[in-house]
Design a protein around this motif. Sequence first.
Motif, PDB file in Angstrom:
ATOM      1  N   ILE A   1       0.853  -1.187   0.000  1.00 28.25           N
ATOM      2  CA  ILE A   1       0.000   0.000   0.000  1.00 28.25           C
ATOM      3  C   ILE A   1       0.888   1.236   0.000  1.00 28.25           C
ATOM      4  N   SER A   2       0.652   2.144  -0.947  1.00 30.87           N
ATOM      5  CA  SER A   2       1.403   3.394  -1.012  1.00 30.87           C
ATOM      6  C   SER A   2       0.445   4.577  -0.996  1.00 30.87           C
ATOM      7  N   GLN A   3       0.842   5.645  -0.296  1.00 35.03           N
ATOM      8  CA  GLN A   3       0.080   6.895  -0.232  1.00 35.03           C
ATOM      9  C   GLN A   3       1.049   8.067  -0.324  1.00 35.03           C
ATOM     10  N   LYS A   4       0.568   9.189  -0.851  1.00 36.54           N
ATOM     11  CA  LYS A   4       1.449  10.349  -1.008  1.00 36.54           C
ATOM     12  C   LYS A   4       1.893  10.920   0.331  1.00 36.54           C
ATOM     13  N   ASN A   5       1.102  10.688   1.361  1.00 35.12           N
ATOM     14  CA  ASN A   5       1.497  11.048   2.726  1.00 35.12           C
ATOM     15  C   ASN A   5       0.783  10.112   3.693  1.00 35.12           C
ATOM     16  N   LYS A   6       1.048  10.287   4.970  1.00 38.83           N
ATOM     17  CA  LYS A   6       0.530   9.356   5.965  1.00 38.83           C
ATOM     18  C   LYS A   6      -0.837   9.758   6.516  1.00 38.83           C
ATOM     19  N   SER A   7      -1.481  10.718   5.866  1.00 38.99           N
ATOM     20  CA  SER A   7      -2.828  11.107   6.272  1.00 38.99           C
ATOM     21  C   SER A   7      -3.803   9.977   5.955  1.00 38.99           C
ATOM     22  N   PRO A   8      -4.728   9.671   6.863  1.00 34.03           N
ATOM     23  CA  PRO A   8      -5.696   8.599   6.595  1.00 34.03           C
ATOM     24  C   PRO A   8      -6.614   8.914   5.414  1.00 34.03           C
ATOM     25  N   ASP A   9      -6.684  10.187   5.027  1.00 33.67           N
ATOM     26  CA  ASP A   9      -7.543  10.572   3.908  1.00 33.67           C
ATOM     27  C   ASP A   9      -6.843  10.482   2.552  1.00 33.67           C
TER      28      ASP A   9
ATOM     29  N   ASN B   1      -0.509   8.376 -10.562  1.00 34.85           N
ATOM     30  CA  ASN B   1      -1.649   9.212 -10.184  1.00 34.85           C
ATOM     31  C   ASN B   1      -1.289  10.435  -9.350  1.00 34.85           C
ATOM     32  N   GLU B   2      -0.065  10.510  -8.831  1.00 32.82           N
ATOM     33  CA  GLU B   2       0.351  11.616  -7.972  1.00 32.82           C
ATOM     34  C   GLU B   2       1.599  12.270  -8.565  1.00 32.82           C
ATOM     35  N   ASP B   3       1.392  13.241  -9.462  1.00 28.03           N
ATOM     36  CA  ASP B   3       2.496  13.863 -10.189  1.00 28.03           C
ATOM     37  C   ASP B   3       3.503  14.541  -9.262  1.00 28.03           C
ATOM     38  N   GLU B   4       3.004  15.150  -8.193  1.00 28.10           N
ATOM     39  CA  GLU B   4       3.892  15.874  -7.282  1.00 28.10           C
ATOM     40  C   GLU B   4       4.890  14.918  -6.621  1.00 28.10           C
ATOM     41  N   VAL B   5       4.404  13.773  -6.186  1.00 29.90           N
ATOM     42  CA  VAL B   5       5.283  12.786  -5.569  1.00 29.90           C
ATOM     43  C   VAL B   5       6.277  12.253  -6.593  1.00 29.90           C
ATOM     44  N   LYS B   6       5.806  12.022  -7.805  1.00 25.84           N
ATOM     45  CA  LYS B   6       6.695  11.513  -8.850  1.00 25.84           C
ATOM     46  C   LYS B   6       7.828  12.501  -9.127  1.00 25.84           C
ATOM     47  N   MET B   7       7.513  13.784  -9.140  1.00 26.31           N
ATOM     48  CA  MET B   7       8.545  14.795  -9.391  1.00 26.31           C
ATOM     49  C   MET B   7       9.554  14.838  -8.249  1.00 26.31           C
ATOM     50  N   GLN B   8       9.093  14.581  -7.023  1.00 27.00           N
ATOM     51  CA  GLN B   8       9.992  14.588  -5.865  1.00 27.00           C
ATOM     52  C   GLN B   8      10.908  13.367  -5.846  1.00 27.00           C
TER      53      GLN B   8
ATOM     54  N   ASP C   1      -9.203  -5.662 -27.294  1.00 27.61           N
ATOM     55  CA  ASP C   1      -9.719  -4.831 -28.386  1.00 27.61           C
ATOM     56  C   ASP C   1     -10.531  -3.655 -27.877  1.00 27.61           C
ATOM     57  N   PHE C   2     -11.294  -3.884 -26.799  1.00 30.62           N
ATOM     58  CA  PHE C   2     -12.210  -2.857 -26.304  1.00 30.62           C
ATOM     59  C   PHE C   2     -11.563  -1.961 -25.262  1.00 30.62           C
ATOM     60  N   TYR C   3     -10.240  -2.055 -25.095  1.00 32.03           N
ATOM     61  CA  TYR C   3      -9.576  -1.255 -24.057  1.00 32.03           C
ATOM     62  C   TYR C   3      -9.807   0.231 -24.268  1.00 32.03           C
ATOM     63  N   PHE C   4      -9.611   0.704 -25.488  1.00 32.12           N
ATOM     64  CA  PHE C   4      -9.696   2.139 -25.733  1.00 32.12           C
ATOM     65  C   PHE C   4     -11.120   2.663 -25.600  1.00 32.12           C
ATOM     66  N   GLU C   5     -12.093   1.800 -25.820  1.00 35.67           N
ATOM     67  CA  GLU C   5     -13.480   2.215 -25.639  1.00 35.67           C
ATOM     68  C   GLU C   5     -13.802   2.434 -24.168  1.00 35.67           C
ATOM     69  N   LYS C   6     -13.164   1.631 -23.304  1.00 33.95           N
ATOM     70  CA  LYS C   6     -13.549   1.620 -21.900  1.00 33.95           C
ATOM     71  C   LYS C   6     -12.417   2.046 -20.976  1.00 33.95           C
ATOM     72  N   SER C   7     -11.348   2.597 -21.546  1.00 34.77           N
ATOM     73  CA  SER C   7     -10.192   2.937 -20.719  1.00 34.77           C
ATOM     74  C   SER C   7     -10.503   4.016 -19.707  1.00 34.77           C
ATOM     75  N   GLY C   8     -11.593   4.740 -19.904  1.00 28.25           N
ATOM     76  CA  GLY C   8     -11.980   5.737 -18.916  1.00 28.25           C
ATOM     77  C   GLY C   8     -12.665   5.117 -17.706  1.00 28.25           C
ATOM     78  N   VAL C   9     -13.036   3.854 -17.816  1.00 26.66           N
ATOM     79  CA  VAL C   9     -13.740   3.176 -16.742  1.00 26.66           C
ATOM     80  C   VAL C   9     -12.750   2.543 -15.771  1.00 26.66           C
ATOM     81  N   ILE C  10     -11.769   1.835 -16.304  1.00 26.29           N
ATOM     82  CA  ILE C  10     -10.751   1.191 -15.478  1.00 26.29           C
ATOM     83  C   ILE C  10      -9.477   2.020 -15.567  1.00 26.29           C
ATOM     84  N   ASP C  11      -9.041   2.556 -14.450  1.00 24.49           N
ATOM     85  CA  ASP C  11      -7.883   3.447 -14.426  1.00 24.49           C
ATOM     86  C   ASP C  11      -6.608   2.663 -14.192  1.00 24.49           C
ATOM     87  N   TYR C  12      -5.770   2.601 -15.205  1.00 18.42           N
ATOM     88  CA  TYR C  12      -4.487   1.955 -15.045  1.00 18.42           C
ATOM     89  C   TYR C  12      -3.427   2.966 -14.690  1.00 18.42           C
TER      90      TYR C  12
END
Length: 302
Positions: free
Chosen positions: A121-129, A241-248, A291-302
């Motif tokens: 499990i990874s989070q950008k910080n240790k906040s429970p939120d 999903n967390e650009d700020e952490v990636k840049m750090q 085949d249907f990945y591009f049709e539904k790629s907005g549904v499942i976030d990779y």
Amino acid sequence: MIIEEMLKLSEQTEEDTTILVDEILHSIFFLGVINSPRCSPKDIVRDKKKLKELKTLFPNPFKFYSSQLPKRSPISFLLDMIVHLIGQENEDKIIQMLRDFISKLSRGKEGKPLISFAIGISQKNKSPDAVRYYGVSMSTSGRIQGKIMVAASCLSAWDSRVADAIMTYIPDKSKKPYFDGTIKLPQSVRCEVFSLSRMTKMPPCITCGNLFGLQTIMNERSKGAHGHCAEAESLSNLFKNEDEVKMQAQPASETCTDENRQRAKDYVLKHLKNFLKTVNFRWDNTFYMPDFYFEKSGVIDY
């Protein structure tokens, strides 16, 4: 059992998870064909009626399992399904649900094929939120099979920060003199791993300390194979999903250039092809994509 569980969970979630089911089928069938002895889809799904239904609903895994590479190992897709069903914020429930299923698969024996031993499990910080990003250890059986899947994930699925760190060492475990993509996570980031069999928190191994700058504890956890630990996938999902952490989490070495990165990729790709030859797999140089990945790629976030 994994396929049956995946289909059952897919029916319970309100989201369209067709892509996850499609890809887990391909991943399992691929690992079957490079197994020794080789296992065909009909060896894996022995119920003829169920096999026919799967071929009708998901024809491409049957068509491409013997020519294209999966991007991830099977339990990775199952974990995604569980997270979609339960919600990323429900950490304890996700861990327990995966742990219960792994227990049924393993029946008390560790090291069985297709079974992950840890969840990260990874989070950008240790906040429970803070949003939680999950990953599992590599669920393969066999040394060559593990090398194949780690290389495939680096070249096709994992975020560049994670892939670069791992490609610094794979496939021969020695650090490349011309490329160092290892990183040091910001201290604010949470990256924790839990055993799926012993119900305990696992400190980072020496390998993950070298790759990601995680603080290790001597004698608590052995040196794992590069890219096999659950930290890799959970951190990859965090960075995506967390650009700020990636840049750090920038690589510090001057050798981490685009030119050297491409050289490292070419080296890993060359050895991936050699590994595939040793298991008699004829790769068409394509990573599997429904085949249907591009049709539904907005549904499942990779």
